[in-house]
Design a protein around this motif. Structure first.
Motif, PDB file in Angstrom:
ATOM      1  N   TYR A  25    -119.128 -28.186 -33.724  1.00 56.29           N
ATOM      2  CA  TYR A  25    -119.058 -29.314 -32.658  1.00 56.29           C
ATOM      3  C   TYR A  25    -118.704 -30.334 -33.341  1.00 56.29           C
ATOM      4  O   TYR A  25    -119.028 -30.902 -34.387  1.00 56.29           O
ATOM      5  N   GLN A  28    -118.173 -35.751 -28.351  1.00 53.69           N
ATOM      6  CA  GLN A  28    -118.258 -35.627 -26.824  1.00 53.69           C
ATOM      7  C   GLN A  28    -117.744 -37.092 -26.310  1.00 53.69           C
ATOM      8  O   GLN A  28    -118.425 -37.914 -26.739  1.00 53.69           O
ATOM      9  N   LYS A  31    -116.830 -36.106 -20.147  1.00 50.28           N
ATOM     10  CA  LYS A  31    -116.742 -34.646 -19.689  1.00 50.28           C
ATOM     11  C   LYS A  31    -115.949 -33.704 -20.899  1.00 50.28           C
ATOM     12  O   LYS A  31    -115.629 -32.540 -20.395  1.00 50.28           O
ATOM     13  N   TYR A  32    -115.579 -34.451 -21.666  1.00 47.72           N
ATOM     14  CA  TYR A  32    -114.723 -33.714 -22.751  1.00 47.72           C
ATOM     15  C   TYR A  32    -115.462 -33.670 -24.069  1.00 47.72           C
ATOM     16  O   TYR A  32    -115.785 -34.519 -24.846  1.00 47.72           O
ATOM     17  N   LEU A  58    -112.560 -29.310 -24.912  1.00 44.80           N
ATOM     18  CA  LEU A  58    -112.741 -28.301 -23.608  1.00 44.80           C
ATOM     19  C   LEU A  58    -113.259 -29.423 -22.516  1.00 44.80           C
ATOM     20  O   LEU A  58    -113.761 -30.596 -22.789  1.00 44.80           O
ATOM     21  N   ASP A  59    -112.780 -29.215 -21.162  1.00 44.83           N
ATOM     22  CA  ASP A  59    -113.015 -30.086 -19.997  1.00 44.83           C
ATOM     23  C   ASP A  59    -114.316 -29.410 -19.724  1.00 44.83           C
ATOM     24  O   ASP A  59    -114.331 -28.188 -19.140  1.00 44.83           O
ATOM     25  N   LEU A  60    -115.656 -30.069 -19.746  1.00 51.47           N
ATOM     26  CA  LEU A  60    -116.945 -29.291 -19.464  1.00 51.47           C
ATOM     27  C   LEU A  60    -116.803 -29.098 -17.805  1.00 51.47           C
ATOM     28  O   LEU A  60    -117.493 -28.186 -17.475  1.00 51.47           O
ATOM     29  N   ALA A  61    -116.136 -29.899 -17.014  1.00 55.35           N
ATOM     30  CA  ALA A  61    -116.281 -29.713 -15.694  1.00 55.35           C
ATOM     31  C   ALA A  61    -115.687 -28.370 -15.323  1.00 55.35           C
ATOM     32  O   ALA A  61    -115.965 -27.754 -14.375  1.00 55.35           O
ATOM     33  N   THR A  62    -114.357 -28.366 -15.803  1.00 55.62           N
ATOM     34  CA  THR A  62    -113.540 -27.254 -15.383  1.00 55.62           C
ATOM     35  C   THR A  62    -113.637 -25.935 -16.325  1.00 55.62           C
ATOM     36  O   THR A  62    -113.178 -24.976 -15.831  1.00 55.62           O
ATOM     37  N   LYS A  63    -114.312 -26.445 -17.432  1.00 55.82           N
ATOM     38  CA  LYS A  63    -114.681 -25.263 -18.290  1.00 55.82           C
ATOM     39  C   LYS A  63    -113.218 -24.382 -19.176  1.00 55.82           C
ATOM     40  O   LYS A  63    -113.054 -23.354 -19.196  1.00 55.82           O
ATOM     41  N   LYS A  64    -112.198 -25.310 -19.176  1.00 54.03           N
ATOM     42  CA  LYS A  64    -111.062 -25.004 -19.558  1.00 54.03           C
ATOM     43  C   LYS A  64    -110.402 -25.909 -20.756  1.00 54.03           C
ATOM     44  O   LYS A  64    -110.855 -27.039 -20.860  1.00 54.03           O
ATOM     45  N   ARG A  65    -109.762 -25.213 -21.752  1.00 57.57           N
ATOM     46  CA  ARG A  65    -109.231 -26.059 -22.646  1.00 57.57           C
ATOM     47  C   ARG A  65    -108.020 -27.067 -22.315  1.00 57.57           C
ATOM     48  O   ARG A  65    -107.328 -26.825 -21.410  1.00 57.57           O
TER      49      ARG A  65
END
Length: 168
Positions: A25, A28, A31-32, A58-65
């Motif tokens: 990690y 943050q 949301k990124y 990672l976009d934590l809202a969409t769970k996508k890179r």
């Protein structure tokens, strides 16, 4: 004397190689979330090992890179490359890299200084220099990187001026 003529046992070269990987990690921002995938491989009989660090947002809202193409303002890739070259021109010219040779990389992260573009070993410099990192300061990234991905800075001078005008 007879025992010394026996065949030597075969050594599996894979047993002499070394491979390591790790995920860490980094930071943050809202949301990124930023992570780094670290990989190291030292094959048997090689002069040295090879490593690579791949930064991932990672976009934590969409769970996508979040790819570089997601954060760059449409149709500004050439201007972004010009700005990146300009911000790092001394280092790049010291390494005989022209603007035409420099390419954008999807391996990036946000630091306190700006957007950091990370290049693999040997791409811009020698192995001894390690992975190359080119920094584009946030002030120069404005208008090239979408605002939602840039940190928001308070303009203290403007805030002070605004508050002094509001006071009776």
């Amino acid at each position: 004397f007879e025992s010394s003529k026996q065949a030597k046992p075969q050594i599996d070269e894979n047993m002499l190689s070394e491979t390591l990987s790790d995920v860490r990690y980094v930071a943050q921002r809202g949301k990124y979330a930023d992570f780094v995938l670290m990989y190291y491989h030292y094959p048997a009989r090689a002069a040295h090992g090879m490593y690579h660090n791949e930064y991932i947002t990672l976009d934590l809202a969409t769970k996508k890179r979040v790819a570089l193409s997601d954060i760059v303002v449409d149709k500004t890739e050439s201007q972004l490359l010009d700005a990146l070259y300009g911000a790092n021109s001394m280092w790049l010219s010291d390494h005989n890299i022209s603007r035409e040779q420099l390419k954008l990389t999807d391996n990036y992260y946000m630091s306190a200084k700006g957007v950091v573009f990370v290049y693999p070993l040997y791409e811009l410099a020698s192995y001894a220099e390690g992975m190359s990192e080119l920094v584009l300061p946030y002030q120069q990234a404005s208008g090239l990187i979408k605002a939602e991905y840039l940190p928001s800075f308070v303009d203290y001078a403007a805030e002070r001026e605004k508050s002094s005008k509001e006071k009776p």
